[in-house]
Design a protein around this motif. Sequence first.
Motif, PDB file in Angstrom:
ATOM      1  N   ASP A  59      37.971  38.198  43.368  1.00  0.00           N
ATOM      2  CA  ASP A  59      38.425  38.675  44.674  1.00  0.00           C
ATOM      3  C   ASP A  59      39.076  37.549  45.473  1.00  0.00           C
ATOM      4  OD1 ASP A  59      38.192  40.926  46.807  1.00  0.00           O
ATOM      5  OD2 ASP A  59      37.441  39.150  47.817  1.00  0.00           O
ATOM      6  N   TRP A  77      29.166  35.441  43.349  1.00  0.00           N
ATOM      7  CA  TRP A  77      30.498  36.031  43.199  1.00  0.00           C
ATOM      8  C   TRP A  77      31.203  35.693  41.906  1.00  0.00           C
ATOM      9  CZ3 TRP A  77      32.304  34.340  48.780  1.00  0.00           C
ATOM     10  CH2 TRP A  77      31.668  35.152  49.722  1.00  0.00           C
ATOM     11  N   ARG A 116      37.173  36.457  48.723  1.00  0.00           N
ATOM     12  CA  ARG A 116      36.004  35.607  48.452  1.00  0.00           C
ATOM     13  C   ARG A 116      36.430  34.199  48.054  1.00  0.00           C
ATOM     14  NH1 ARG A 116      31.935  39.851  45.244  1.00  0.00           N
ATOM     15  NH2 ARG A 116      31.353  41.032  47.118  1.00  0.00           N
ATOM     16  N   VAL A 130      36.185  33.719  40.287  1.00  0.00           N
ATOM     17  CA  VAL A 130      35.977  34.669  41.385  1.00  0.00           C
ATOM     18  C   VAL A 130      37.215  35.552  41.466  1.00  0.00           C
ATOM     19  CG1 VAL A 130      35.563  34.929  43.862  1.00  0.00           C
ATOM     20  CG2 VAL A 130      34.496  33.035  42.605  1.00  0.00           C
ATOM     21  N   LEU A 164      26.851  31.147  47.104  1.00  0.00           N
ATOM     22  CA  LEU A 164      27.888  32.164  47.139  1.00  0.00           C
ATOM     23  C   LEU A 164      28.644  32.211  45.817  1.00  0.00           C
ATOM     24  CD1 LEU A 164      29.353  31.654  50.734  1.00  0.00           C
ATOM     25  CD2 LEU A 164      28.052  33.621  49.910  1.00  0.00           C
TER      26      LEU A 164
END
Length: 237
Positions: A193, A234, A196, A191, A230
């Motif tokens: 980011d 992501w 996130r 991931v 999630l």
Amino acid sequence: MLIQLKDLLNPDEVRQARARLGAQAPWVDGASTAGSQAVALKHNQQLRQDSEASRWLQALVAGALQRDPLFVAAALPRRVLPALFNRYRAPGDPASGTGDHYGRHVDNAVLRLPAGSNAEWMRGDLSCTLFLSDPANYDGGELVVHHSLGLQAFRLPAGSALLYPASTVHEVRPVTRGERLASFFWVQSLVADDGRRQILFDLDMNLLRLRARHGESAETTALTGVYHNLLRQWSQP
């Protein structure tokens, strides 16, 4: 997200690491391994990457990361650059100048992997510093991370590490007494980011607390599904 990984190495592993990083180790000028922007800021020594000592220590750190669930939960690692090792020393004569240090900088966004890797390049999402010296044996040498809430300075116990976004400005303050040994490396996360990753980490940690308090339940199963859905959205495998 700044995460402390306590006791990543156990005391015996720390002793073995320090023995490999003694005076006989093949140290080179740290500036010789710095990029054009950092070369004027980097004043330390670095273990020669192609040495036997470096390969042995890299295996030690890699094994520690694989067994540490907090590292996996926080970093969601896709790739980890083999660890590097450095030392910062106080000046021989305190009046002669400033001790070893590394000025304010941001780590490279893209890093070259060692020869023979499946991928030639990796994205540097997270930086990690593993402290190998007892804080009582040196003064100064704090790892200072500049982030949205201000400055935080770290001098962690030997064997503990700090995981932090590679995008943050950070520095190592001058060592004024003794010697500071450390390992450092970068992680490409599934991931990219940081925000996130923080959400996923918070959800994961709170799920662990709920299970410890109430056991497995329909609610924890449902929230686990939320976590993985999630992560599916992501992640960049």
